[in-house]
Design an enzyme around this catalytic site. Sequence first.
Site, mmCIF file in Angstrom:
data_model
loop_
_atom_site.group_PDB
_atom_site.id
_atom_site.type_symbol
_atom_site.label_atom_id
_atom_site.label_comp_id
_atom_site.label_asym_id
_atom_site.label_seq_id
_atom_site.Cartn_x
_atom_site.Cartn_y
_atom_site.Cartn_z
ATOM 1 N N GLU A 1 0.825 -1.216 0.000
ATOM 2 C CA GLU A 1 0.000 0.000 0.000
ATOM 3 C C GLU A 1 0.852 1.257 0.000
ATOM 4 O O GLU A 1 0.418 2.311 -0.453
ATOM 5 C CB GLU A 1 -0.912 0.015 1.234
ATOM 6 C CG GLU A 1 -2.325 -0.401 0.916
ATOM 7 C CD GLU A 1 -3.279 -0.254 2.086
ATOM 8 O OE1 GLU A 1 -4.394 -0.763 1.948
ATOM 9 O OE2 GLU A 1 -2.944 0.345 3.128
ATOM 10 N N HIS B 1 8.630 -26.962 -1.344
ATOM 11 C CA HIS B 1 8.086 -28.159 -1.996
ATOM 12 C C HIS B 1 6.950 -27.814 -2.951
ATOM 13 O O HIS B 1 6.296 -28.702 -3.483
ATOM 14 C CB HIS B 1 7.597 -29.144 -0.929
ATOM 15 C CG HIS B 1 8.710 -29.631 -0.045
ATOM 16 N ND1 HIS B 1 9.346 -30.840 -0.228
ATOM 17 C CD2 HIS B 1 9.340 -29.031 0.992
ATOM 18 C CE1 HIS B 1 10.298 -30.978 0.673
ATOM 19 N NE2 HIS B 1 10.324 -29.883 1.431
ATOM 20 N N LYS C 1 -13.674 0.022 -3.872
ATOM 21 C CA LYS C 1 -14.702 0.346 -2.873
ATOM 22 C C LYS C 1 -15.843 1.122 -3.518
ATOM 23 O O LYS C 1 -17.019 0.832 -3.284
ATOM 24 C CB LYS C 1 -14.100 1.213 -1.762
ATOM 25 C CG LYS C 1 -13.308 0.430 -0.741
ATOM 26 C CD LYS C 1 -12.995 1.333 0.453
ATOM 27 C CE LYS C 1 -11.950 0.690 1.336
ATOM 28 N NZ LYS C 1 -11.341 1.660 2.255
HETATM 29 O O1 PA5 Z 1 -3.818 0.912 5.815
HETATM 30 C C1 PA5 Z 1 -4.961 1.232 5.569
HETATM 31 O O2 PA5 Z 1 -5.301 2.421 5.532
HETATM 32 C C2 PA5 Z 1 -6.057 0.214 5.334
HETATM 33 O O3 PA5 Z 1 -5.600 -1.083 5.285
HETATM 34 C C3 PA5 Z 1 -7.057 0.287 6.461
HETATM 35 O O4 PA5 Z 1 -6.394 -0.002 7.661
HETATM 36 C C4 PA5 Z 1 -8.196 -0.688 6.257
HETATM 37 O O5 PA5 Z 1 -8.843 -0.423 5.052
HETATM 38 C C5 PA5 Z 1 -9.190 -0.573 7.383
HETATM 39 O O6 PA5 Z 1 -9.628 0.740 7.506
HETATM 40 P P1 PA5 Z 1 -10.396 1.246 8.774
HETATM 41 O O7 PA5 Z 1 -9.495 1.094 9.945
HETATM 42 O O8 PA5 Z 1 -10.736 2.667 8.484
HETATM 43 O O9 PA5 Z 1 -11.628 0.378 8.916
#
Ligand code: PA5
Length: 465
Positions: A288, A309, A423
């Site tokens: 990310e 393996h 999303k």
């Molecule tokens: O790193 C990030 O921003 C995402 O992985 C969020 O942690 C994930 O989408 C969960 O988001 P939230 O904590 O707002 O529910």
Amino acid sequence: MTRAINLDLSHSMVEGAVLELESEIRAAHDHLHNGTGPGNQSLGWLELPANYDRQELARLQASAERIKTTADALVVIGIGGSYLGARAAIEILTHSFHNQLPRDRRPGTAIYYAGHNLSSTYLRHLLDILEDKSVCVNVISKSGTTTEPAIAFRVFREWLQKKYGPQEARRRIFATTDQAKGALKQLALEQNYESFVIPDNIGGRFSVLTAVGLLPMAAAGIDIGELMAGAGDMMRATALPSLTANTCYQYAAARNLLYRQGKTIELLVNYEPSMQYFAEWWKQLFGESEGKHHKGTFPASVNFSTDLHSIGQYIQDGLRLLFETVIRIGQPRLEVTIQPEPSTGDGLNYLNGKTMDFVNQQAFAGSLIAHADGGVPNLVLNVPKQTPYFLGQLFYFFEKACAISGYLLGVNPFDQPGVESYKNNMFALLGKPGFEAEKQALEKRLKHTLISGERFDKLILPYQF
Ligand code: PA5
């Protein structure tokens, strides 16, 4: 710091070149520490091990104690950065079969996870096994609006209310969310849930050392003070820009050099199955943070010797895009010695008296040489022991390496604009108000698939018990 994780670049194929990045590293370091780089509003994690809120931590410890004495099971509801760090730590630091052990043989509550997928079957199965247990819930969502955990929490709220009545259900819910905004924050205020804050300036994937990770860990019986001490020592050890003295920066430099040479896939390798979720946490952190503008090393992971393996063949001999970062644990938590046996039928007598860890270490050494010979550079991170202290070091090491690496790559390591695309499509297809035009356009494009917005409404909500 008495002992630290250390980095061995002798099989990395770039050991001699790392120092060439000295000035780039210094610039990245200055941006990070002076707050002049992109994403500078999200640097709360940088000095968190030194200036976390001690009072909040004491309250968190008290909540963990209450969970441990009240509940057979804690359901941790969250996804991505609000889930993976806690799970990584709990898997690494507790018994491999923690949940199955009798309560008096484990230091904390059994931990289960929900809200990290959209599988109705998974949720039903989880509710099945919780039926006869005393249950608490920790719902974790920074935005408070993420679909997966929001649905799971709705289901669990109703389930807890049926099981315990509204008042006791409220006492059993712990919310970790934003200080002021989001649907979960509103609900927590209305219902008076015990709540913990995810600071504004710490993004999800950098939040493992906040209540996001610490409350579930403490409830599982992990010494979070030791974890924070390890993170603090690593913070101090990585505070200087000098490449020669900073293994974290050497790692960031090495992986960027390899990327520039076309090694665009990094495999995080472990030889302990309990490290699997650590790899998931690491993949989110780097994926990310760096996967932007059609750039970035692709983070993947393998569990050895298991995967030797299966995809060992590809690593040895497939496309030469790979490099490996091996996390090598110096000493196993427990040991098995191979006992002599009169019969030689199994052909193993040459191992009589040897430990299983000795065999595991030879698998590591053999693979290291074989893969390097096959053109796969190997970076080795030596971790003395699988303890909270060294895990704290590891979490901080990778967070900082990721920030520096992102700046070397020329991206903002602290945003994730790409995550919104799926999303928005999902919201449109689900019929969320405000997405009407997108829904029509998407449904036209999907007319040959089996996806239907109705399936969700009919089968999942309202949830019937
Ligand atoms: O790193 C990030 O921003 C995402 O992985 C969020 O942690 C994930 O989408 C969960 O988001 P939230 O904590 O707002 O529910």
